[in-house]
Design a protein around this motif. Structure first.
Motif, PDB file in Angstrom:
ATOM      1  N   UNK A 247       0.846  -1.197   0.000  1.00 44.19           N
ATOM      2  CA  UNK A 247       0.000   0.000   0.000  1.00 44.19           C
ATOM      3  C   UNK A 247       0.879   1.243   0.000  1.00 44.19           C
ATOM      4  N   UNK A 248       0.366   2.297  -0.644  1.00 44.19           N
ATOM      5  CA  UNK A 248       1.073   3.584  -0.651  1.00 44.19           C
ATOM      6  C   UNK A 248       0.124   4.660  -0.157  1.00 44.19           C
ATOM      7  N   UNK A 249       0.633   5.502   0.737  1.00 47.11           N
ATOM      8  CA  UNK A 249      -0.122   6.645   1.245  1.00 47.11           C
ATOM      9  C   UNK A 249       0.534   7.912   0.721  1.00 47.11           C
ATOM     10  N   UNK A 250      -0.236   8.724   0.018  1.00 48.97           N
ATOM     11  CA  UNK A 250       0.286   9.988  -0.507  1.00 48.97           C
ATOM     12  C   UNK A 250      -0.072  11.096   0.482  1.00 48.97           C
ATOM     13  N   UNK A 251       0.930  11.496   1.263  1.00 47.30           N
ATOM     14  CA  UNK A 251       0.753  12.531   2.286  1.00 47.30           C
ATOM     15  C   UNK A 251       1.854  13.569   2.139  1.00 47.30           C
ATOM     16  N   UNK A 252       2.106  13.957   0.909  1.00 50.83           N
ATOM     17  CA  UNK A 252       3.249  14.816   0.599  1.00 50.83           C
ATOM     18  C   UNK A 252       2.930  16.301   0.636  1.00 50.83           C
ATOM     19  N   UNK A 253       1.838  16.673   1.284  1.00 47.45           N
ATOM     20  CA  UNK A 253       1.514  18.085   1.426  1.00 47.45           C
ATOM     21  C   UNK A 253       1.403  18.791   0.085  1.00 47.45           C
ATOM     22  N   UNK A 254       2.073  19.926  -0.036  1.00 49.79           N
ATOM     23  CA  UNK A 254       1.960  20.748  -1.242  1.00 49.79           C
ATOM     24  C   UNK A 254       2.557  20.094  -2.478  1.00 49.79           C
ATOM     25  N   UNK A 255       3.349  19.037  -2.279  1.00 54.36           N
ATOM     26  CA  UNK A 255       3.930  18.322  -3.427  1.00 54.36           C
ATOM     27  C   UNK A 255       3.026  17.184  -3.915  1.00 54.36           C
ATOM     28  N   UNK A 256       1.912  16.971  -3.244  1.00 55.09           N
ATOM     29  CA  UNK A 256       1.035  15.848  -3.597  1.00 55.09           C
ATOM     30  C   UNK A 256       0.463  15.982  -5.002  1.00 55.09           C
ATOM     31  N   UNK A 257       0.174  17.213  -5.421  1.00 61.23           N
ATOM     32  CA  UNK A 257      -0.377  17.420  -6.755  1.00 61.23           C
ATOM     33  C   UNK A 257       0.605  17.020  -7.840  1.00 61.23           C
ATOM     34  N   UNK A 258       1.886  17.393  -7.666  1.00 63.34           N
ATOM     35  CA  UNK A 258       2.906  17.060  -8.657  1.00 63.34           C
ATOM     36  C   UNK A 258       3.146  15.547  -8.707  1.00 63.34           C
ATOM     37  N   UNK A 259       3.148  14.899  -7.539  1.00 67.15           N
ATOM     38  CA  UNK A 259       3.331  13.450  -7.519  1.00 67.15           C
ATOM     39  C   UNK A 259       2.138  12.739  -8.152  1.00 67.15           C
ATOM     40  N   UNK A 260       0.950  13.301  -7.983  1.00 66.98           N
ATOM     41  CA  UNK A 260      -0.243  12.705  -8.602  1.00 66.98           C
ATOM     42  C   UNK A 260      -0.139  12.709 -10.124  1.00 66.98           C
ATOM     43  N   UNK A 261       0.504  13.750 -10.662  1.00 66.24           N
ATOM     44  CA  UNK A 261       0.666  13.825 -12.115  1.00 66.24           C
ATOM     45  C   UNK A 261       1.485  12.651 -12.641  1.00 66.24           C
ATOM     46  N   UNK A 262       2.439  12.152 -11.840  1.00 65.37           N
ATOM     47  CA  UNK A 262       3.235  10.997 -12.258  1.00 65.37           C
ATOM     48  C   UNK A 262       2.361   9.757 -12.428  1.00 65.37           C
ATOM     49  N   UNK A 263       1.199   9.761 -11.774  1.00 60.46           N
ATOM     50  CA  UNK A 263       0.271   8.639 -11.843  1.00 60.46           C
ATOM     51  C   UNK A 263      -0.895   8.940 -12.773  1.00 60.46           C
ATOM     52  N   UNK A 264      -0.774  10.023 -13.537  1.00 65.30           N
ATOM     53  CA  UNK A 264      -1.836  10.455 -14.445  1.00 65.30           C
ATOM     54  C   UNK A 264      -3.145  10.728 -13.709  1.00 65.30           C
ATOM     55  N   UNK A 265      -3.022  11.254 -12.495  1.00 66.26           N
ATOM     56  CA  UNK A 265      -4.188  11.602 -11.694  1.00 66.26           C
ATOM     57  C   UNK A 265      -4.263  13.114 -11.526  1.00 66.26           C
TER      58      UNK A 265
END
Length: 416
Positions: A247-265
């Protein structure tokens, strides 16, 4: 059987998630690009705020932001720039700023704040972190004008209707509750339901506890990529290695949006920068306060008084705008006329970026695209207050348990 879980992000939300997941028997790894000694989880006002029932996306906020757009010292500053993500977010923010949506959000915000307040108390009672400041002196909403009073009384009536403890204070009452500092205000609304802490005390203690119970903490390690296999995320690649997980938890604060783009989300999110000044000498201030006309917060912490505030939308950057820090110092002096903040204290100001969703509600829940991805971000100014509640909810979501509250309002893929 416990799962192998990676949490991306080591702020209060990520560490709280690790805390509760570890208690459920999972093997947890936290990865953060910083050394986890600075940022929003360290520079915030330390409030635990059931009283903050109104989301930032509320009627008139965009108009106010546009009015202040060309004043870089204003409390709510939106830096003019060509940025399509910011344009889309602003449009979603505008669409979320309706009376109907705010009224719908109020009870949900109250519930998650009360859950988190209880969990802060549980964590302290457990002794896991040792002793730390956790006080329930409430929060003073100090006002100078009738307009500010009337605005806050609308909120106070809603809070009272929801069962939160709130009362009006006149100048005599203020002098009794704060006898050691002169306050230049007409009065205050006192939200007795609120509490406060010292973030720079709790964060290191939480890190130490997590390491002691076997949570792997990776600092100064940046996530470069996340592997995808069908409807699952397979591994996390950083600048130092590769890690597989269940499991992965995305809790990267203000960087969460940029990391989501890597997943096409698509995860509409903007960093809202805040600033703080610490005064490590007696100020006489003993009760946390929000200075309404100055749009800033004051908190008596362990060993210092913190003056914090502003919401600056200028993208991801750590630049400190001196005029914004100076505005905090001026704002404090406006309400506490005998208080002087020295230049060296102003020069030592720090900043942090809060992840702001368009409707002011956090993203908490499973991804509809990837079955083993859970979001825990977008808390805006309530990140500290909601850290433990979010961590508890994340542990329940991943464990397949019934959540402590209805989380449908926090659905990560909600439409704006």
């Amino acid at each position: 059987m416990g799962k192998n879980i990676i949490i991306i992000g080591g702020g209060i939300v990520g560490l709280s998630s690790a805390y509760f997941l570890q208690k459920e028997g999972h093997q947890v790894r936290v990865i953060d690009k910083s050394d986890i000694t600075s940022g929003a989880s360290f520079v915030n006002a330390g409030y635990i705020t059931p009283s903050h029932i109104i989301p930032m996306a509320s009627p008139g906020k965009i108009t106010q932001g546009i009015k202040w757009m060309f004043n870089s010292a204003s409390p709510f500053y939106m830096k003019p720039r060509w940025d399509m993500d910011f344009f889309k977010w602003s449009w979603y923010f505008y669409r979320s700023s309706t009376v109907q949506k705010v009224e719908k959000a109020i009870p949900v915000i109250k519930d998650i704040n009360l859950l988190s307040r209880d969990l802060f108390e549980d964590i302290k009672a457990s002794g896991d972190l040792g002793d730390f400041q956790l006080e329930r002196k409430g929060l003073l909403m100090l006002y100078k004008t009738d307009k500010a009073y009337e605005h806050e009384m609308e909120v106070a009536r809603k809070a009272d209707h929801l069962g939160l403890e709130v009362k009006e204070l006149n100048q005599t009452d203020l002098a009794l509750i704060e006898p050691n500092v002169q306050i230049d205000a007409k009065g205050a609304i006192h939200y007795e339901c609120d509490g406060h802490t010292t973030p720079t005390e709790i964060m290191p203690k939480m890190l130490a506890h997590l390491r002691n119970v076997g949570v792997a903490i990776h600092t100064n390690e940046e996530v470069l990529d996340i592997g995808i296999k069908g409807d699952r995320l397979s591994e996390v690649t950083t600048d130092r290695g590769q890690y597989k997980s269940d499991e992965i938890v995305l809790a990267a604060g203000s960087w969460s949006g940029e990391l989501s783009k890597k997943l096409n989300l698509k995860l509409p999110l903007q960093p809202g920068k805040g600033y703080r000044i610490n005064v490590a000498r007696p100020t006489g201030i003993s009760v946390p306060a929000i200075l309404m006309e100055s749009s800033m917060a004051v908190t008596p912490m362990q060993g210092f008084t913190r003056f914090a505030g502003t919401m600056e939308f200028s993208g991801i950057n750590s630049k400190i705008r001196k005029e914004r820090v100076q505005a905090i110092a001026y704002g404090a002096r406006n309400f506490y006329p005998e208080l002087e903040i020295y230049q060296e204290e102003i020069d030592a100001a720090q900043t942090g970026m809060r992840p702001v969703s368009p409707d002011g509600l956090p993203y908490i829940g499973k991804s509809k695209t990837y079955s083993n991805l859970t979001f825990a971000t977008g808390h805006a100014m309530m990140g500290w207050s909601l850290g433990p509640a979010t961590g508890k909810l994340v542990a329940e979501i991943i464990g397949g348990m019934r959540t402590a509250m209805d989380i449908s309002a926090f659905e990560p893929s909600r439409r704006f």
